[in-house]
Design a protein around this motif. Structure first.
Motif, PDB file in Angstrom:
ATOM      1  N   TYR A 132     -37.347  -9.933  52.876  1.00 16.22           N
ATOM      2  CA  TYR A 132     -36.777  -9.496  54.155  1.00 16.22           C
ATOM      3  C   TYR A 132     -36.840  -7.977  54.313  1.00 16.22           C
ATOM      4  N   LEU A 133     -36.610  -7.260  53.207  1.00 15.98           N
ATOM      5  CA  LEU A 133     -36.653  -5.796  53.284  1.00 15.98           C
ATOM      6  C   LEU A 133     -38.062  -5.305  53.581  1.00 15.98           C
ATOM      7  N   LEU A 134     -39.028  -5.882  52.881  1.00 15.88           N
ATOM      8  CA  LEU A 134     -40.395  -5.375  52.994  1.00 15.88           C
ATOM      9  C   LEU A 134     -41.087  -5.819  54.274  1.00 15.88           C
ATOM     10  N   THR A 135     -40.607  -6.897  54.893  1.00 14.12           N
ATOM     11  CA  THR A 135     -41.253  -7.313  56.136  1.00 14.12           C
ATOM     12  C   THR A 135     -40.356  -7.014  57.337  1.00 14.12           C
ATOM     13  N   ASP A 136     -39.268  -7.770  57.491  1.00 16.71           N
ATOM     14  CA  ASP A 136     -38.440  -7.633  58.699  1.00 16.71           C
ATOM     15  C   ASP A 136     -37.797  -6.254  58.835  1.00 16.71           C
ATOM     16  N   ILE A 137     -37.130  -5.799  57.763  1.00 13.17           N
ATOM     17  CA  ILE A 137     -36.430  -4.508  57.860  1.00 13.17           C
ATOM     18  C   ILE A 137     -37.435  -3.364  58.022  1.00 13.17           C
ATOM     19  N   GLN A 138     -38.493  -3.384  57.232  1.00 12.43           N
ATOM     20  CA  GLN A 138     -39.518  -2.345  57.381  1.00 12.43           C
ATOM     21  C   GLN A 138     -40.071  -2.354  58.804  1.00 12.43           C
ATOM     22  N   GLY A 139     -40.238  -3.543  59.349  1.00 13.65           N
ATOM     23  CA  GLY A 139     -40.746  -3.659  60.710  1.00 13.65           C
ATOM     24  C   GLY A 139     -39.784  -3.034  61.712  1.00 13.65           C
ATOM     25  N   LEU A 140     -38.489  -3.321  61.560  1.00 11.33           N
ATOM     26  CA  LEU A 140     -37.488  -2.755  62.467  1.00 11.33           C
ATOM     27  C   LEU A 140     -37.424  -1.240  62.312  1.00 11.33           C
TER      28      LEU A 140
END
Ligand code: ADP
Ligand code: MG
Ligand code: ZN
Length: 509
Positions: A379-387
């Motif tokens: 979640y950190l590397l995809t969603d959060i990084q994306g946000l």
């Protein structure tokens, strides 16, 4: 057949509060030229330097991180040369007794066409790390027939690291410089930004002829070396070395003799150009600096420095893989981004506690712990990084606390919300900083786990989709997934996926 030999000399401006030999602020780029200057750093006669202990500590700390030996005795020397950015006529440097000697740096080289198509580890020996002072900076105003001197940088503590000629390709040189920059930042000894000149790389390059397929054993047997300066990016390091290897090979193949010289790098033309013939150590008339006492480090002093050496990138890579079961790529992303990995580690520690409280078990099992860690990393590397879209997770505008993030991970892990709902919740958390259970409640996003409610939706979907129902009954498995999708959509993603599959199977019997 020629084989390249490369040795690097890397300079790094230390991020101390004050300059090397005076109490001026160490701020090489303030708004005004010559703002941070005094008689000492401007080289006025009769002034006396004093040693900045912080700078000595930072160099020794670097040496320790690179496994160097730290001789108890060390001293400063004068390196004499004339240039307008050096008003004293000499630079205080270190000649035969540097602060650190004989270290190593191991770097992972991705694929390299020279060495084959598999990643490999390369060990580069570090010959020495010493301490000196930076020079002033010359400015050449456009169209004018004079130059200006800015002494803000004069006397800034400068660390110089010299490698043995162990490097064999441009890629290896680039990777060495990148790993060194990361280490300098982990150690907090330099900001090491190459574009700002806080880290400067010079590459010595020669070509040797292989004798019986072997490289020469010592430097005497190696070819004439050329030193390339002004490499102010990693890309420039790689390109300039590749260019120079080709240039030298072509010259040698034509039977030309190379001269030992210093060359510059022209970024636009992508070429090196001759600057001057190389001066040797004897041209500098080195002698011990008479205005500074030699240094004899106490054991206590060295131990104190040793205690400040933090976990290094190589150790962190291994630990992230071993402790959290991360893949190499995920671990590397965290190693390169300290703020993100700090956040990750805080989350994981919160997570294990949070699950504890909710399911009442004494401890999260090791398997569960690894699953939770992986889930959070993803979640950190995809969603959060994306946000975040390139912004730092450590900036104050980032409102999601590790506690709240951990709670969300738990809700996902325990199957209380679907990954689709999780995305919506995460976006709301990102915008408002709210905690996930509040978001779920206030937006009516909680999962439908009520059997009869799910069955109602299924009835409706079956009635509306007679064809897929028929297809499924004829053995078309894909239609089942299609119907599940319809049910999830009808419930706006809230139907419990496991219950939905069960109930649909029943209904289609
Ligand atoms: P100098 O006195 O000319 O600065 P040094 O012996 O101090 O030369 O070496 C400077 C750098 O050049 C070191 O990094 C060293 O590893 C490298 N070097 C020395 N000989 C060679 C060579 N033949 N080819 C490539 N690099 C070399
Ligand atoms: Mg040198
Ligand atoms: Zn000063």
């Amino acid at each position: 057949m020629f084989k390249p030999t490369i040795g690097l000399e890397v300079h790094a401006e230390l991020n101390t509060e004050t300059k090397m030999f005076c109490s001026c602020r160490n701020e090489p780029d303030p708004s005004k030229p010559n703002l941070n200057t005094c008689p000492v750093c401007m080289g006025h006669p009769g002034t006396l330097p004093t040693i900045n202990k912080e700078a000595v500590k930072k160099v020794i700390k670097t040496g320790m991180a690179l496994g160097c030996s730290i001789p108890v005795h060390s001293k400063f020397d004068r390196k004499n040369y004339f240039y307008p950015d050096l008003p004293k006529g000499y630079q205080i440097s270190q000649y035969d007794e540097p602060l650190c000697e004989n270290g190593l740096l191991e770097v992972k080289i991705p694929i390299d066409s020279e060495q084959g198509q598999v990643p490999y580890l390369k060990t580069v020996r570090v010959r020495r790390v010493h301490l000196e002072e930076d020079t002033g900076r010359l400015l050449h105003p456009d169209g004018e027939d004079y130059s200006l001197v800015d002494f803000n940088r004069a006397g800034v503590p400068l660390m110089e690291l010299v490698t043995e000629p162990d490097i064999r390709s441009a890629v290896e040189a680039r990777r060495f410089a990148e790993e060194l920059q990361l280490i300098l930042r982990y150690l907090n000894v330099s900001f090491a930004d190459m574009e700002k000149g806080q880290m400067r790389v010079e590459a010595n390059i020669s070509l040797s002829e292989l004798k019986n397929g072997k490289l020469p054993e010592n430097e005497k047997g190696m070819g004439t070396k050329v030193e390339v300066k002004n490499l102010n990016s990693f890309k420039a390091v790689e390109r300039a070395i590749d260019y120079e290897i080709k240039r030298q090979a072509e010259a040698l193949e034509k039977g030309e003799k190379l001269i030992q010289e210093t060359r510059g790098w022209d970024e636009v033309k992508g070429k090196t150009y001759s600057q001057r013939e190389k001066e040797g150590a004897k041209d500098y008339r080195y002698f011990p600096e008479p205005d500074l006492p030699p240094m004899d480090h106490s054991e206590k002093f060295l131990n104190e420095i040793k205690a400040t050496v933090p976990e290094l990138p190589a150790q962190k890579r291994q630990r992230l893989v071993a402790e959290y079961g991360l893949g190499e790529f995920e671990a590397e992303t965290f190693v390169q981004n300290k703020d993100l990995s700090n956040y990750f580690e805080k989350t994981v520690s919160e997570l294990s506690q949070w699950v504890d409280e909710t399911n009442g078990t004494a401890k999260v099992s090791p398997e569960e712990f690894l699953k939770l860690s992986k889930l959070s990393a993803n979640y950190l590397l995809t969603d959060i990084q994306g946000l975040l879209n390139g912004e730092s997770i450590a900036r104050p505008e980032f409102l999601i606390t590790p506690e709240n993030f951990a709670e969300l991970m738990c809700l996902i892990y325990q199957g209380k919300i679907s990954s689709k709902i999780a995305k919506t919740v995460l976006e709301e958390m990102y915008d408002t900083g709210a905690d996930p259970s509040n978001v779920i409640e206030s937006k009516g996003l909680s999962q439908i786990s009520d059997q009869s409610e799910i069955e109602d939706i299924i009835k409706k979907v079956i009635a509306e989709n007679p064809k897929p129902v028929e297809d499924y009954k004829q053995g078309k498995e894909a239609s089942f997934q299609f119907l599940v999708g319809k049910i999830m959509a009808a419930s706006r993603g809230k139907a419990n996926p496991e219950m939905t599959r069960q109930a649909l199977k029943e209904a289609l019997k």
